[in-house]
Design an enzyme around this catalytic site. Sequence first.
Site, PDB file in Angstrom:
ATOM      1  N   HIS A   1      60.076 107.711  21.773  1.00 31.37           N
ATOM      2  CA  HIS A   1      59.894 106.270  21.609  1.00 31.37           C
ATOM      3  C   HIS A   1      58.518 105.986  22.220  1.00 31.37           C
ATOM      4  CE1 HIS A   1      64.140 105.846  20.599  1.00 31.37           C
ATOM      5  NE2 HIS A   1      64.483 106.392  21.753  1.00 31.37           N
TER       6      HIS A   1
ATOM      7  N   TYR B   1      62.327 101.942  15.899  1.00 31.56           N
ATOM      8  CA  TYR B   1      63.195 100.804  15.595  1.00 31.56           C
ATOM      9  C   TYR B   1      62.545  99.443  15.844  1.00 31.56           C
ATOM     10  CZ  TYR B   1      64.227 101.333  20.640  1.00 31.56           C
ATOM     11  OH  TYR B   1      64.136 101.477  21.998  1.00 31.56           O
TER      12      TYR B   1
ATOM     13  N   HIS C   1      70.508 113.715  22.679  1.00 34.65           N
ATOM     14  CA  HIS C   1      71.163 113.665  23.991  1.00 34.65           C
ATOM     15  C   HIS C   1      72.439 114.499  23.993  1.00 34.65           C
ATOM     16  CE1 HIS C   1      68.172 110.860  25.236  1.00 34.65           C
ATOM     17  NE2 HIS C   1      68.591 109.915  24.424  1.00 34.65           N
TER      18      HIS C   1
ATOM     19  N   ASP D   1      61.448 111.590  24.814  1.00 37.29           N
ATOM     20  CA  ASP D   1      62.167 110.316  24.794  1.00 37.29           C
ATOM     21  C   ASP D   1      61.350 109.178  25.389  1.00 37.29           C
ATOM     22  OD1 ASP D   1      64.089 108.371  24.590  1.00 37.29           O
ATOM     23  OD2 ASP D   1      65.617 109.402  25.723  1.00 37.29           O
TER      24      ASP D   1
END
Length: 426
Positions: free
Chosen positions: A58, A118, A262, A313
């Site tokens: 992200h 997103y 994860h 991440d």
Amino acid sequence: MRYWCEHAWLDSSGVRSSVLVDVADGKITAVVPDSPCPPDAHRLPGLVLPGFANAHSHAFHRALRGRTHADGGTFWTWRTGMYALAGKLDPGSYRKLATAVYAEMALAGVTCVGEFHYVHHAPGGAPYADPNAMAEALRQAASDAGIRVTLLDTCYLAGGIDQPLAEEQLRFSDGSVDAWASRVSSLRSDSVLLAGAAIHSARAVPRAALPSLVSAWPSGPLHVHLSEQPAENEACLAAYGLTPTELLAEAGALSPRTTAVHATHLSTKDISLLGSSGTGACFCPTTEADLADGIGPARELVDAGSPLSLGSDQHAVIDPLLEARAVEHGERLRTGRRGRFTPEELYTAMTAHTSLGWPAGYADLVAISLDTPRTAGCLPSQAMLVATASDVHTVVAGGRVIVEDGRHRAGDVGQLLTEAIEELWR
């Protein structure tokens, strides 16, 4: 172009010496061990590995580094700060930040990243004039940094199981699977960006919507956040009588093209479902440690048939070597045994480009110095157990040198990051 490697890790035979790599049109055309160095070859001293794949990113979370780690709390309280940051982004600021983040990844040896994307629309949920303006910002960022990106465009429909979207989540959502699929269908893949898809999580995509989402994306990479927190499992069991893994299996979402990110809190049945379907598992150990997520069953998943990949991440750390080592260290801490993963298995996890949909053969090379204070005296075959991103001296992506002598072609990456992050927090 020709690259001569003092030592190189080869899939078929481990570490070999004096390896000549021939490159044409960004692809490897020949690999010849035990070769003298031709005068026209670019010399790569130390240990050369395939380019690293950061399978879960992200990019905008990088602006939280050093701002959330001392406050205590939980994953859920950390998320509040993350939402506040997401609300500050626009296509221009996101391109600037992501370019710097991807350049930082390149310095660490990453040549391909899976961007779990997103933040689609403007704050409040109104589409930009170009509905994929934020995705295009990421395409340009990857191009500017010299790496490839798999844009895992994420379907995000609910604020939780049976919960509406919160105000800060509106910009993440297209409102329906059909609207999401329509927007994603206009994304074009090219030499820099490969279009992929993602289910945000069991809590953000309702049970009834999952089968149509899978049908709307019948091929290509499909990623999903899975069982990162016990609360996610508890809510899913309470609502559906199924674990998140069982919910995905019911919807037909588990397959070799799918990667579960994860995969921390799993039942024995969950592990079997993931492994028997060939679904991959992406561990992000430094994030999972920072957010107090837990330590997932990496060895059990691999033994069951799930290929392992690695991601950074939220980018509390960008260092694939540390992520790989943290997988092994996590296994040692939870089992009391050393050597749960061989160096070869960890190398494979670090270079899992197939989890991002890119074919094999790209001329992606990472050269690690073997004479630094960290690596001096180590065996080349065990360098990844002691080296860090600071020991990466040269990175080749698609046949082009993007990092040399520890410097990115874009210039001072620290300054690029400082400027992009300070602009967001003003």
